[in-house]
Design an enzyme around this catalytic site. Structure first.
Site, PDB file in Angstrom:
ATOM      1  CB  VAL A 119      -0.961   0.006   1.223  1.00 25.18           C
ATOM      2  CG1 VAL A 119      -1.868  -1.220   1.207  1.00 25.18           C
ATOM      3  CG2 VAL A 119      -0.200   0.082   2.549  1.00 25.18           C
ATOM      4  CG  ASP A 120       5.088   0.656  -0.663  1.00 33.03           C
ATOM      5  OD1 ASP A 120       4.724   0.711  -1.853  1.00 33.03           O
ATOM      6  OD2 ASP A 120       5.897  -0.201  -0.246  1.00 33.03           O
ATOM      7  CG  HIS A 162      -3.742  -6.181   0.170  1.00 36.25           C
ATOM      8  ND1 HIS A 162      -2.703  -6.941   0.683  1.00 36.25           N
ATOM      9  CD2 HIS A 162      -4.707  -7.064  -0.183  1.00 36.25           C
ATOM     10  CE1 HIS A 162      -3.037  -8.221   0.623  1.00 36.25           C
ATOM     11  NE2 HIS A 162      -4.238  -8.328   0.092  1.00 36.25           N
TER      12      HIS A 162
HETATM   13  C1  BJW Z   1      12.413 -10.229   0.855  1.00 35.56           C
HETATM   14  C2  BJW Z   1      13.282  -9.221   1.216  1.00 35.56           C
HETATM   15  C3  BJW Z   1      14.115  -8.769   0.218  1.00 35.56           C
HETATM   16  C4  BJW Z   1      12.170  -9.644   2.946  1.00 35.56           C
HETATM   17  N1  BJW Z   1      14.028  -9.305  -0.998  1.00 35.56           N
HETATM   18  N2  BJW Z   1      12.358 -10.751  -0.354  1.00 35.56           N
HETATM   19  C5  BJW Z   1      -7.759 -19.016   7.383  1.00 35.56           C
HETATM   20  C6  BJW Z   1      -7.483 -19.567   6.137  1.00 35.56           C
HETATM   21  C7  BJW Z   1      -7.559 -18.800   4.989  1.00 35.56           C
HETATM   22  C8  BJW Z   1      -7.886 -17.456   5.056  1.00 35.56           C
HETATM   23  C9  BJW Z   1      -8.147 -16.908   6.281  1.00 35.56           C
HETATM   24  C10 BJW Z   1      -8.096 -17.678   7.428  1.00 35.56           C
HETATM   25  N3  BJW Z   1      -8.402 -16.864   8.470  1.00 35.56           N
HETATM   26  C11 BJW Z   1      -8.620 -15.611   8.020  1.00 35.56           C
HETATM   27  C12 BJW Z   1      -8.475 -15.625   6.690  1.00 35.56           C
HETATM   28  C13 BJW Z   1      -8.594 -14.475   5.782  1.00 35.56           C
HETATM   29  C14 BJW Z   1      -7.419 -13.525   5.879  1.00 35.56           C
HETATM   30  C15 BJW Z   1      -6.105 -14.292   5.791  1.00 35.56           C
HETATM   31  O1  BJW Z   1      -5.616 -14.625   4.743  1.00 35.56           O
HETATM   32  N4  BJW Z   1      -5.462 -14.554   6.918  1.00 35.56           N
HETATM   33  C16 BJW Z   1      -4.212 -15.315   6.927  1.00 35.56           C
HETATM   34  C17 BJW Z   1      -3.228 -14.646   7.872  1.00 35.56           C
HETATM   35  C18 BJW Z   1      -4.522 -16.757   7.231  1.00 35.56           C
HETATM   36  N5  BJW Z   1      -7.572 -12.655   4.735  1.00 35.56           N
HETATM   37  C19 BJW Z   1      -8.354 -11.595   4.770  1.00 35.56           C
HETATM   38  O2  BJW Z   1      -8.935 -11.258   5.791  1.00 35.56           O
HETATM   39  C20 BJW Z   1      -8.553 -10.856   3.471  1.00 35.56           C
HETATM   40  N6  BJW Z   1      -9.945 -10.723   3.238  1.00 35.56           N
HETATM   41  C21 BJW Z   1     -10.720 -11.770   2.986  1.00 35.56           C
HETATM   42  O3  BJW Z   1     -10.249 -12.898   2.848  1.00 35.56           O
HETATM   43  O4  BJW Z   1     -12.062 -11.487   2.926  1.00 35.56           O
HETATM   44  C22 BJW Z   1     -12.978 -12.600   2.965  1.00 35.56           C
HETATM   45  C23 BJW Z   1     -12.997 -13.175   4.368  1.00 35.56           C
HETATM   46  C24 BJW Z   1     -13.401 -12.410   5.421  1.00 35.56           C
HETATM   47  C25 BJW Z   1     -13.400 -12.910   6.728  1.00 35.56           C
HETATM   48  C26 BJW Z   1     -12.952 -14.215   6.977  1.00 35.56           C
HETATM   49  C27 BJW Z   1     -12.515 -15.004   5.914  1.00 35.56           C
HETATM   50  C28 BJW Z   1     -12.536 -14.480   4.607  1.00 35.56           C
HETATM   51  C29 BJW Z   1      -7.954  -9.458   3.565  1.00 35.56           C
HETATM   52  C30 BJW Z   1      -6.478  -9.471   3.676  1.00 35.56           C
HETATM   53  C31 BJW Z   1      -5.963  -8.040   3.799  1.00 35.56           C
HETATM   54  C32 BJW Z   1      -4.484  -7.994   4.119  1.00 35.56           C
HETATM   55  N7  BJW Z   1      -4.164  -6.691   4.582  1.00 35.56           N
HETATM   56  C33 BJW Z   1      -2.761  -6.382   4.895  1.00 35.56           C
HETATM   57  C34 BJW Z   1      -2.688  -4.941   5.469  1.00 35.56           C
HETATM   58  C35 BJW Z   1      -2.866  -3.915   4.385  1.00 35.56           C
HETATM   59  C36 BJW Z   1      -2.847  -2.538   4.930  1.00 35.56           C
HETATM   60  C37 BJW Z   1      -1.495  -2.086   5.413  1.00 35.56           C
HETATM   61  O5  BJW Z   1      -0.452  -2.405   4.865  1.00 35.56           O
HETATM   62  O6  BJW Z   1      -1.502  -1.330   6.366  1.00 35.56           O
HETATM   63  O7  BJW Z   1      -1.962  -6.505   3.728  1.00 35.56           O
HETATM   64  S1  BJW Z   1      -2.030  -7.532   6.030  1.00 35.56           S
HETATM   65  C38 BJW Z   1      -0.452  -7.552   5.285  1.00 35.56           C
HETATM   66  O8  BJW Z   1      -0.182  -8.856   4.718  1.00 35.56           O
HETATM   67  C39 BJW Z   1      -0.555  -6.589   4.089  1.00 35.56           C
HETATM   68  C40 BJW Z   1       0.235  -7.331   3.054  1.00 35.56           C
HETATM   69  O9  BJW Z   1      -0.121  -6.866   1.759  1.00 35.56           O
HETATM   70  C41 BJW Z   1      -0.126  -8.755   3.287  1.00 35.56           C
HETATM   71  C42 BJW Z   1       0.879  -9.745   2.736  1.00 35.56           C
HETATM   72  O10 BJW Z   1       2.099  -9.629   3.380  1.00 35.56           O
HETATM   73  P1  BJW Z   1       3.454  -9.771   2.542  1.00 35.56           P
HETATM   74  O11 BJW Z   1       3.539  -8.674   1.563  1.00 35.56           O
HETATM   75  O12 BJW Z   1       3.582 -11.147   2.030  1.00 35.56           O
HETATM   76  O13 BJW Z   1       4.543  -9.442   3.687  1.00 35.56           O
HETATM   77  P2  BJW Z   1       5.255 -10.434   4.732  1.00 35.56           P
HETATM   78  O14 BJW Z   1       5.903  -9.587   5.764  1.00 35.56           O
HETATM   79  O15 BJW Z   1       4.344 -11.481   5.189  1.00 35.56           O
HETATM   80  O16 BJW Z   1       6.380 -11.162   3.855  1.00 35.56           O
HETATM   81  C43 BJW Z   1       7.493 -10.470   3.354  1.00 35.56           C
HETATM   82  C44 BJW Z   1       8.290 -11.437   2.493  1.00 35.56           C
HETATM   83  O17 BJW Z   1       9.357 -10.740   1.904  1.00 35.56           O
HETATM   84  C45 BJW Z   1       8.891 -12.608   3.289  1.00 35.56           C
HETATM   85  O18 BJW Z   1       8.671 -13.815   2.570  1.00 35.56           O
HETATM   86  C46 BJW Z   1      10.384 -12.279   3.325  1.00 35.56           C
HETATM   87  O19 BJW Z   1      11.212 -13.434   3.315  1.00 35.56           O
HETATM   88  C47 BJW Z   1      10.544 -11.514   2.045  1.00 35.56           C
HETATM   89  N8  BJW Z   1      11.625 -10.532   2.033  1.00 35.56           N
HETATM   90  N9  BJW Z   1      13.046  -8.934   2.589  1.00 35.56           N
HETATM   91  C48 BJW Z   1      13.127 -10.330  -1.211  1.00 35.56           C
HETATM   92  N10 BJW Z   1      15.013  -7.798   0.479  1.00 35.56           N
END
Ligand code: BJW
Ligand code: ZN
Length: 222
Positions: free
Chosen positions: A86-87, A102
């Site tokens: 979101v940056d 997102h």
């Molecule tokens: C490098 C590096 C370098 C480092 N070079 N690499 C159970 C099963 C399935 C689903 C669910 C469940 N329980 C709940 C859910 C649903 C939930 C979900 O998925 N939860 C999981 C945790 C299980 N999802 C939701 O709620 C979504 N909505 C939805 O599903 O609606 C329907 C529904 C509703 C209610 C119940 C069930 C379904 C919405 C998800 C919204 C995510 N929002 C965020 C915040 C955004 C706002 C903000 O930023 O302020 O989005 S959370 C956060 O995670 C953000 C990110 O976009 C997202 C993903 O994270 P990302 O980008 O992968 O970051 P990291 O830190 O996890 O990983 C970084 C990676 O980089 C690592 O691998 C490092 O190794 C690597 N790295 N340095 C290369 N230099």
């Protein structure tokens, strides 16, 4: 070609990832702040967190990985970048065919009438209010909230028809985006990832290039 990015692509610009060791803000887990429940219970706290991030992002720059994806886009006839970040750094770097799945923390929306506004301030001082009197919130997707239906549908369609998918810097742990790479893989796409660590994808895709996004992506594009 499709590219999916996550927090890891912005890490080398100086933005902490979510689930890494730095994924904490003032002793709060980011995962506890990025929820509608947290905002309802304590909007001042959640806004302080987003103001802190806005402030940080306003002082840093996009890195060679963001820039390499712009060159890649310019050299291919059909290219889509879907970011979970979101940056706004991809946009700042110059990516054009971009889906911010997102949301974007430089936009706000009214929690009452849903009107959207662009707001570039890095500290809002008091809680920001809409013209209708409703409380404004960051226009990002929090846990438990639905992603924009049209954007998600477009993302799924592109995943199902792309030849190559490159996944950069995401832990692939947040749904529904975590399921997109396997959607592409199961439809015959060549799927590659760049990450410093293994992810749930690693064992199931064609190739993982282990290393930093800012170093590997420009080499790969070259
Ligand atoms: C490098 C590096 C370098 C480092 N070079 N690499 C159970 C099963 C399935 C689903 C669910 C469940 N329980 C709940 C859910 C649903 C939930 C979900 O998925 N939860 C999981 C945790 C299980 N999802 C939701 O709620 C979504 N909505 C939805 O599903 O609606 C329907 C529904 C509703 C209610 C119940 C069930 C379904 C919405 C998800 C919204 C995510 N929002 C965020 C915040 C955004 C706002 C903000 O930023 O302020 O989005 S959370 C956060 O995670 C953000 C990110 O976009 C997202 C993903 O994270 P990302 O980008 O992968 O970051 P990291 O830190 O996890 O990983 C970084 C990676 O980089 C690592 O691998 C490092 O190794 C690597 N790295 N340095 C290369 N230099
Ligand atoms: Zn309003």
């Amino acid at each position: 070609m499709m590219v999916i990015t996550g927090a890891g692509i912005s890490a080398e610009s100086g933005i902490p990832t979510f689930r890494g060791q730095d994924g904490l803000w003032q002793n709060y887990s980011v995962m506890d702040l990025a929820t509608p429940q947290a905002f309802a219970a304590n909007p001042e706290l959640v806004w302080a967190f987003y103001n802190w991030r806005r402030n940080l992002i306003s002082q840093i720059k996009e890195n060679p990985a963001h820039q390499a994806l712009v060159i890649l886009e310019e050299s291919l006839p059909d290219f889509t970048l879907v970011t979970q970040n979101v940056d706004g750094l991809h946009q700042r770097a110059g990516s054009k065919n971009l889906i911010e799945i997102h949301g974007n923390l430089w936009r706000v929306k009214c929690s009452k009438c849903h009107q959207r506004y662009i707001d570039m301030s890095v500290d809002m001082g008091t809680l920001p209010l809409c013209k209708c009197g409703g409380l404004l919130r960051p226009d990002v997707v929090w846990f438990g909230e639905n992603l924009d239906h049209q954007l998600l549908q477009r993302t799924e369609e592109i995943a199902q028809k792309c030849d190559v998918l490159l996944v950069i810097g995401t832990s692939c742990s947040v749904y529904p985006m975590a399921a997109i790479p396997m959607l592409a893989k199961n439809r015959g796409a060549f799927v590659a990832e760049i990450n410093i660590e293994e992810t749930p994808l690693t064992a199931n895709i064609d190739i993982t290039i282990t290393g930093k996004a800012g170093e590997i992506t420009p080499l790969l594009v070259k």
